[in-house]
Enzyme design. Structure first.
Site, PDB file in Angstrom:
ATOM      1  N   SER A  32      47.539  38.784  41.262  1.00 56.24           N
ATOM      2  CA  SER A  32      47.968  38.642  42.653  1.00 56.24           C
ATOM      3  C   SER A  32      48.415  37.206  42.894  1.00 56.24           C
ATOM      4  O   SER A  32      49.278  36.708  42.172  1.00 56.24           O
ATOM      5  CB  SER A  32      46.833  39.055  43.599  1.00 56.24           C
ATOM      6  OG  SER A  32      47.265  39.089  44.941  1.00 56.24           O
ATOM      7  N   THR A  33      47.822  36.514  43.858  1.00 54.60           N
ATOM      8  CA  THR A  33      48.246  35.159  44.204  1.00 54.60           C
ATOM      9  C   THR A  33      48.185  34.237  42.992  1.00 54.60           C
ATOM     10  O   THR A  33      47.149  34.115  42.349  1.00 54.60           O
ATOM     11  CB  THR A  33      47.358  34.590  45.319  1.00 54.60           C
ATOM     12  OG1 THR A  33      47.276  35.533  46.390  1.00 54.60           O
ATOM     13  CG2 THR A  33      47.917  33.272  45.825  1.00 54.60           C
ATOM     14  N   HIS A  58      50.674  41.992  42.778  1.00 54.58           N
ATOM     15  CA  HIS A  58      50.849  42.044  44.222  1.00 54.58           C
ATOM     16  C   HIS A  58      51.971  41.097  44.629  1.00 54.58           C
ATOM     17  O   HIS A  58      51.923  39.899  44.303  1.00 54.58           O
ATOM     18  CB  HIS A  58      49.575  41.606  44.943  1.00 54.58           C
ATOM     19  CG  HIS A  58      48.381  42.464  44.651  1.00 54.58           C
ATOM     20  ND1 HIS A  58      47.091  42.025  44.843  1.00 54.58           N
ATOM     21  CD2 HIS A  58      48.284  43.743  44.204  1.00 54.58           C
ATOM     22  CE1 HIS A  58      46.245  42.985  44.532  1.00 54.58           C
ATOM     23  NE2 HIS A  58      46.942  44.042  44.120  1.00 54.58           N
TER      24      HIS A  58
END
Length: 210
Positions: A32-33, A58
């Protein structure tokens, strides 16, 4: 019992051992991040015939195609946007990013990708948990990892994979942009080991040879 976290690891020179054809293993990655840069550093170390690899990242809807194109340029293997019903083969990396469907795998061999609409899981679509959970039936052939990211998506699925016989890892705190998803995976025992980003590609490939 899980192994103690690794510390102060030095970054090795990139290696590209041929482990794809005939290994019978697949690699699953959730991020994700901070995941874009993390995926770049991992995939650049994969060989042209790497084990079949499936990734959930994501990201916003408009960024998905650009991410696939970026990763395909730096990865020796072929990187493609995830689509439905595609056979998993060595040398192919399937990336689900910026889409509304969940990416999963069919439960029987030959294993194929599967896109399925559904509610968000852990707040995300596509969801890392959805991918990992779909692979539980073939867990003994799975090497899975969670990279940098916020929240906890993927931790539960990684734990289910480990219980079913998969080899599981999580990115360590020092090399993570956001130590959220990998932290939950580590603290809940879903990940067998924490691995620095510099060593992640080598670790995944070596696990596929085991």
């Amino acid at each position: 019992m899980v192994n103690a976290p690794r510390r102060n690891q030095s970054a090795p020179a990139p290696v590209r051992p041929s482990v794809g054809r005939g290994s019978g293993k697949m690699i699953l990655i959730g991020s994700s991040t901070g995941g874009v840069e993390a995926l770049r550093k991992v995939l650049v170390g994969f060989p042209t015939d790497c084990p079949p690899t499936v990734i959930v990242q994501h990201t916003g809807r408009s960024f998905g195609p650009g991410l696939v194109s970026l990763l395909d340029k730096i990865c020796p293997a072929k990187v493609v946007a995830a689509s439905d019903g595609v056979l998993l083969e060595p040398g192919m990396v399937h990336v689900a990013a910026g889409m509304e469907e969940h990416l999963g795998l069919t439960p029987r061999k030959p294993v194929r990708t599967r896109l399925k609409a559904g509610p968000r899981i852990s707040g995300h679509a596509p969801s890392v948990d959805a991918l990992f959970n779909s692979a539980v039936p073939m867990a003994k052939d799975v090497v899975a990892t969670i990279l940098t990211g916020m929240g906890q998506d993927g931790a539960r699925g990684l734990g289910d994979l480990r219980k079913a016989g998969a080899t599981t890892f999580a990115q360590d705190k020092k090399s993570s942009v956001v130590y959220g998803m990998p932290r939950v995976a580590w603290e809940t025992g879903a990940a067998q080991k924490q691995v620095s980003l510099a060593n992640m590609a080598t670790t995944l490939l070596q696990a596929c040879r085991a």
